[in-house]
Scaffold this motif. Structure first.
Motif, mmCIF file in Angstrom:
data_model
loop_
_atom_site.group_PDB
_atom_site.id
_atom_site.type_symbol
_atom_site.label_atom_id
_atom_site.label_comp_id
_atom_site.label_asym_id
_atom_site.label_seq_id
_atom_site.Cartn_x
_atom_site.Cartn_y
_atom_site.Cartn_z
ATOM 1 N N UNK A 1 -24.856 -20.127 8.760
ATOM 2 C CA UNK A 1 -23.414 -19.743 9.283
ATOM 3 C C UNK A 1 -22.412 -20.648 8.538
ATOM 4 N N UNK A 2 -22.948 -21.165 7.272
ATOM 5 C CA UNK A 2 -21.983 -22.112 6.606
ATOM 6 C C UNK A 2 -21.062 -21.428 5.682
ATOM 7 N N UNK A 3 -20.003 -21.976 5.038
ATOM 8 C CA UNK A 3 -19.065 -21.190 4.326
ATOM 9 C C UNK A 3 -19.435 -20.963 2.932
ATOM 10 N N UNK A 4 -20.474 -20.247 2.652
ATOM 11 C CA UNK A 4 -20.981 -19.568 1.390
ATOM 12 C C UNK A 4 -20.957 -18.205 1.383
ATOM 13 N N UNK A 5 -20.235 -17.671 0.334
ATOM 14 C CA UNK A 5 -20.033 -16.457 0.074
ATOM 15 C C UNK A 5 -19.514 -15.721 1.572
ATOM 16 N N UNK A 6 -20.132 -14.605 2.174
ATOM 17 C CA UNK A 6 -19.893 -13.989 3.186
ATOM 18 C C UNK A 6 -19.563 -14.879 4.509
ATOM 19 N N UNK A 7 -20.431 -16.134 4.389
ATOM 20 C CA UNK A 7 -20.321 -17.006 5.658
ATOM 21 C C UNK A 7 -18.943 -17.403 5.766
ATOM 22 N N UNK A 8 -18.330 -17.701 4.742
ATOM 23 C CA UNK A 8 -16.774 -18.226 4.610
ATOM 24 C C UNK A 8 -16.087 -17.425 5.273
ATOM 25 N N UNK A 9 -16.288 -16.046 4.954
ATOM 26 C CA UNK A 9 -15.317 -14.835 5.634
ATOM 27 C C UNK A 9 -15.370 -14.821 7.124
ATOM 28 N N UNK A 10 -16.849 -14.954 7.573
ATOM 29 C CA UNK A 10 -17.128 -14.923 8.928
ATOM 30 C C UNK A 10 -16.338 -15.874 9.878
ATOM 31 N N UNK A 11 -16.743 -17.277 9.207
ATOM 32 C CA UNK A 11 -15.931 -18.426 9.823
ATOM 33 C C UNK A 11 -14.419 -18.205 9.933
ATOM 34 N N UNK A 12 -13.938 -17.820 8.897
ATOM 35 C CA UNK A 12 -12.297 -17.525 8.804
ATOM 36 C C UNK A 12 -11.879 -16.654 10.068
ATOM 37 N N UNK A 13 -12.699 -15.646 10.320
ATOM 38 C CA UNK A 13 -12.498 -14.676 11.112
ATOM 39 C C UNK A 13 -12.766 -14.988 12.683
ATOM 40 N N UNK A 14 -13.643 -16.157 12.810
ATOM 41 C CA UNK A 14 -13.974 -16.741 14.110
ATOM 42 C C UNK A 14 -12.970 -17.716 14.417
ATOM 43 N N UNK A 15 -12.285 -18.461 13.494
ATOM 44 C CA UNK A 15 -11.339 -19.558 13.841
ATOM 45 C C UNK A 15 -10.223 -19.065 14.487
ATOM 46 N N UNK A 16 -9.662 -19.613 15.437
ATOM 47 C CA UNK A 16 -8.217 -19.451 16.070
ATOM 48 C C UNK A 16 -7.179 -19.888 15.344
ATOM 49 N N UNK A 17 -6.358 -19.206 14.667
ATOM 50 C CA UNK A 17 -5.196 -19.607 13.878
ATOM 51 C C UNK A 17 -4.140 -20.378 14.808
ATOM 52 N N UNK A 18 -4.120 -20.051 16.164
ATOM 53 C CA UNK A 18 -3.302 -20.441 17.009
ATOM 54 C C UNK A 18 -3.531 -21.906 17.823
ATOM 55 N N UNK A 19 -2.749 -23.077 17.542
ATOM 56 C CA UNK A 19 -3.149 -24.380 17.852
ATOM 57 C C UNK A 19 -1.993 -24.762 18.887
ATOM 58 N N UNK A 20 -2.401 -25.417 20.122
ATOM 59 C CA UNK A 20 -1.327 -25.956 20.919
ATOM 60 C C UNK A 20 -0.647 -26.937 20.024
ATOM 61 N N UNK A 21 0.719 -26.848 20.732
ATOM 62 C CA UNK A 21 1.920 -27.714 20.073
ATOM 63 C C UNK A 21 2.577 -28.167 21.111
ATOM 64 N N UNK A 22 2.746 -29.717 20.826
ATOM 65 C CA UNK A 22 3.437 -30.556 21.836
ATOM 66 C C UNK A 22 4.896 -30.522 21.686
ATOM 67 N N UNK A 23 5.660 -29.465 22.415
ATOM 68 C CA UNK A 23 7.188 -29.316 22.074
ATOM 69 C C UNK A 23 7.965 -30.456 22.409
ATOM 70 N N UNK A 24 7.350 -30.733 23.932
ATOM 71 C CA UNK A 24 7.863 -31.961 24.484
ATOM 72 C C UNK A 24 8.202 -33.280 23.482
ATOM 73 N N UNK A 25 7.387 -33.407 22.756
ATOM 74 C CA UNK A 25 7.308 -34.607 21.831
ATOM 75 C C UNK A 25 8.401 -34.179 20.776
ATOM 76 N N UNK A 26 8.885 -33.263 20.589
ATOM 77 C CA UNK A 26 9.900 -33.008 19.463
ATOM 78 C C UNK A 26 11.499 -33.476 19.805
#
Length: 263
Positions: free
Chosen positions: A107-132
């Protein structure tokens, strides 16, 4: 006397032959050193991307060893050295060719493994708006609008903004007017804030959908007024859900409602 002359001539020819062999040996040694240097550079630069090419370089080096040892040490030593060099080359090539398969199975990022990892990652991360700070908060809200299809979203807040901090056009063509309230926890947005915004968002800014976004929450009278005027209220919890993709954009929360007369 004649025998001695022939013996001397034979010795001279032997010395001349030895000199030629020595010269040939130095030539092959120079070729071997050059070949070794090129092989090392090629292997270091391309082994990761081109393992087969690195193996070919090693095989060329082995061939140079064979030629040199055949001249200097004889066929038996050359054969042993050639076998050892060729085996080492094949081991390097085999190991390099096996790495992508091992990376994929692990499951390491080698060839097709990298594509699968990219698909599994959640691109949305929590943001601390109150600290802005307030300006960064407005920019963050505008960025959320652009992310969800309001490509023309821009920050217009500042002195004389008449309640509008972000203006945009929704994907379905609505005029979106957003007011951003970067309030601290416990300092809720009150009905007076909503009334001031309600007096300008439609009449001045021509809103089809009016939204108030805050890092705090709303008082009950503010929520009641907003419901009467068709203003969408987005508190900190709703903002987090929108930001993380757990809730639809606020312009889909309710159909725009024109404010009541005299509101």
């Amino acid at each position: 006397m004649g025998a001695r002359i022939r013996g001397g001539g034979s010795g001279g020819r032997g010395r001349a032959f030895d000199l030629r062999r020595t010269a040939v040996g130095f030539v092959f040694l120079a070729l071997l050193v050059c070949g070794a240097g090129l092989a090392v550079r090629s292997a270091a630069a391309t082994a990761e991307r081109h393992p087969v090419l690195a193996g070919i370089c090693l095989l060329a080096l082995a061939a140079g060893v064979v030629v040199f040892l055949r001249v200097r040490r004889g066929r038996r030593a050359a054969a042993r050295a050639a076998v050892a060099a060729v085996e080492a080359a094949y081991e390097v090539v085999d190991a390099a060719l096996e790495e992508p398969a091992v990376a994929e199975s692990a499951g390491l990022p080698g060839a097709e493994g990298a594509d699968h990892m990219a698909d599994d990652l959640d691109p949305v991360r929590p943001v601390d708006y109150a600290a802005m700070d307030p300006y960064d908060f407005e920019e963050a809200v505008a960025a959320l609008c652009r992310r969800d299809g309001c490509t023309d979203a821009e920050v217009v807040g500042g002195a004389g903004d008449l309640g509008a901090d972000v203006l945009a056009t929704t994907p379905d063509g609505q005029r979106l007017v957003v007011q951003c309230k970067r309030y601290t926890d416990g300092n809720k947005v009150g009905s007076q804030d909503l009334q001031r915004f309600g007096g300008t968002c439609y009449a001045v800014h021509g809103a089809d959908t009016a939204v108030v976004v805050t890092t705090s929450d709303f008082t009950e009278p503010a929520l009641e007024y907003a419901e009467q005027c068709g203003i969408v209220c987005v508190g900190l919890d709703e903002l987090g859900a929108w930001s993380e993709g757990a809730a639809p954009p606020p312009w889909y929360a309710t159909a725009p409602v024109e404010p009541a007369a005299g509101a």
